[in-house]
Design a protein around this motif. Sequence first.
Motif, PDB file in Angstrom:
ATOM      1  N   ARG B 202       0.722  -1.212  -0.003  1.00 12.27           N
ATOM      2  CA  ARG B 202       0.193  -0.055   0.037  1.00 12.27           C
ATOM      3  C   ARG B 202       0.887   1.406   0.014  1.00 12.27           C
ATOM      4  NH1 ARG B 202      -4.750   1.782  -1.528  1.00 12.27           N
ATOM      5  NH2 ARG B 202      -4.359   4.040  -1.054  1.00 12.27           N
ATOM      6  N   ASP B 203       2.096   1.045   0.571  1.00 15.42           N
ATOM      7  CA  ASP B 203       2.899   2.406   0.677  1.00 15.42           C
ATOM      8  C   ASP B 203       3.334   2.846  -0.491  1.00 15.42           C
ATOM      9  OD1 ASP B 203       3.105   2.091   3.353  1.00 15.42           O
ATOM     10  OD2 ASP B 203       5.290   1.504   3.728  1.00 15.42           O
ATOM     11  N   TYR B 204       3.578   1.954  -1.665  1.00 16.34           N
ATOM     12  CA  TYR B 204       3.942   2.174  -2.873  1.00 16.34           C
ATOM     13  C   TYR B 204       3.005   2.841  -3.647  1.00 16.34           C
ATOM     14  CZ  TYR B 204       7.883  -1.022  -2.054  1.00 16.34           C
ATOM     15  OH  TYR B 204       8.916  -1.673  -1.338  1.00 16.34           O
ATOM     16  N   ASN B 206       0.639   4.890  -2.012  1.00 13.37           N
ATOM     17  CA  ASN B 206       0.516   5.990  -1.457  1.00 13.37           C
ATOM     18  C   ASN B 206       1.186   6.940  -2.087  1.00 13.37           C
ATOM     19  OD1 ASN B 206      -1.730   5.106   0.040  1.00 13.37           O
ATOM     20  ND2 ASN B 206      -0.645   4.868   1.995  1.00 13.37           N
ATOM     21  N   VAL B 207       2.579   6.408  -2.143  1.00 14.44           N
ATOM     22  CA  VAL B 207       3.726   7.404  -2.876  1.00 14.44           C
ATOM     23  C   VAL B 207       3.266   7.713  -4.177  1.00 14.44           C
ATOM     24  CG1 VAL B 207       6.129   7.385  -3.608  1.00 14.44           C
ATOM     25  CG2 VAL B 207       5.698   6.541  -1.402  1.00 14.44           C
ATOM     26  N   GLN B 209       0.272   8.176  -5.542  1.00 14.80           N
ATOM     27  CA  GLN B 209      -0.658   9.056  -5.432  1.00 14.80           C
ATOM     28  C   GLN B 209      -0.370  10.399  -4.842  1.00 14.80           C
ATOM     29  OE1 GLN B 209      -4.061   7.539  -3.554  1.00 14.80           O
ATOM     30  NE2 GLN B 209      -4.400   5.606  -4.947  1.00 14.80           N
TER      31      GLN B 209
END
Lengths: 264, 304
Positions: B202-204, B206-207, B209
């Motif tokens: 999910r982190d990637y 978010n980055v 976005q």
Amino acid sequence: MNEEKFVEFSRIQVVFGSGSGRYHALDGVDLDLNKGEFVSLIGHSGCGKSTLLNLLAGLQLPTEGLVRVAGKAVTGPGLDRAVVFQSHSLLPWLSVEANVQVAVDSKHPDLPKKQRREEALRLVEMVHLQDHATKKPGELSGGMRQRAGIARAFAAKPEVLLMDEPFGALDALTRGSMQDELTELWQSQQTTVLMITHDVDEAIFLSDRIVLMSNGPRARIAKQWSVNIPRPRTRETMLEHPEYLLLKRELIHSLNDSHFLSAA
Amino acid sequence: MTAIALETSKQTKPILDPPVNLSENDNHQPSQKPKAEVGRDRADEEKVRERLRLLVFPSVSLFLLLFVWELYSRQNGVTLPGPTAVFRDSHHLIFHPWFDNGANDKGLGWQILASLKRVAIGYTAAAVVGIVLGFMLGKLRGMRQGLDPLIQVFRTVPPLAWLPISLAIFAKSEPAAIWVIFITAIWPILINTSVGVMRMPRDYENVAQVYEIRGWRYLTLVLLPATAPYMFTGLRIAVGMAWLGIVASEMLTGGVGIGFFIWDAWNSGRVSDIIVALAGVGCTGLALDRAVALVANLVGTQID
């Protein structure tokens, strides 16, 4: 200080899931940030601090209520609200420089490539990583990664800078120098900052205002304090200032006062 | 050997690490040398011993296999030729892989090459379609839910079962054989790629976005690198299955190719030729597997 409301959270409700898995995280949060203001968010783990930050980042939408930046409703993430993630979240297959470059390229798609490269290098130098620019995040220490994350956030030249425990994973010494660098950057760029922290000293040292959230579920804003210690601050002048001890005592007292923090 | 020497010098003599220093720091060398040499000798010794083990142990098991096989073949009533008989009957195949007497009478090299060509076409098509579809399935929940039951059914159909259908569709043996490769190889590629997309942290996302990494940049900077390990795992499983499929399908379609060669040899009672061909099939399969792993390493993806 400019007293214009730049960021507004109004009557925010956030509910996760449904049925028996339903969790009412935020219940009626109202919070305003002035332009250029540095605000710290404190509170116990799981109280919804990160949820509040994600709402402003646009990574999550409120169940009810509205988040506005410069009068416009937040409907999704964007470069104007850069995030320094808790887990740094650099792309591990890109070098430090390339990670910063990505944000620069998004911000200035029309600039010639050479200028964009120079801008990325300037930012890498700003966080003192020029000797490690070509390394991958995996080859760096925790502090260096966090600095690369900050350089990337500043590459976006954001109106609002959002930081989720940016220095949580660092040792005290690195933490101190990172806080100094952040203060310098913030003062030169005049961005509005919302930072989550668990460290009361860090909150006092960096912030104009400290916001305490009550414990979840149904977390609210419990209390707010202005930090009236003049800038520029150093750790020594902060410790000597009469306000410091009063504020710290009150913050710690409030954090430990379970009666005060639990939802009514 | 040079690589080993470099590695050990890195561990034992940091001062001499950059090669330039070797000539520049002449006065440092005498004091450094004895200590470093001892460390290097010991490390070298260990490496040599490890290599010896890797040479000796497989040789022993190979020898045991040949020995047991030979013993078995010499029993009364056994028609399977032993290693010595295979060598005696079929050494022309081993030593002349590139002979060409026209029609199907060609050396093993040509036979395998013909099969590899079919695999290359079918596998490449499977990789392209599988990766594109895999990305779509990973990203589009509706499509995934719609197609998942079909995929689960189709992927369990054995390669040879596809052959009659594909012969019915294409009416010619050549495209039918390639279709069998395609349909065999596509499932692991498709499934692994879509799983890789779904498991992207999910982190990637978010980055991507927050920092407005979109379109082509999203594909090349975020999605492809994040899913590459899964993709290459699928590609590697698929190349093995494609090779399994080609040999089977060529047995039925005929023409030049290692599969038909084996079938043809069986029909003319040349069992020794079959055994030599099997060794060739096995080695080629291993080489294909290694080749995909090598490509994965070249693009910086570590799959085991």
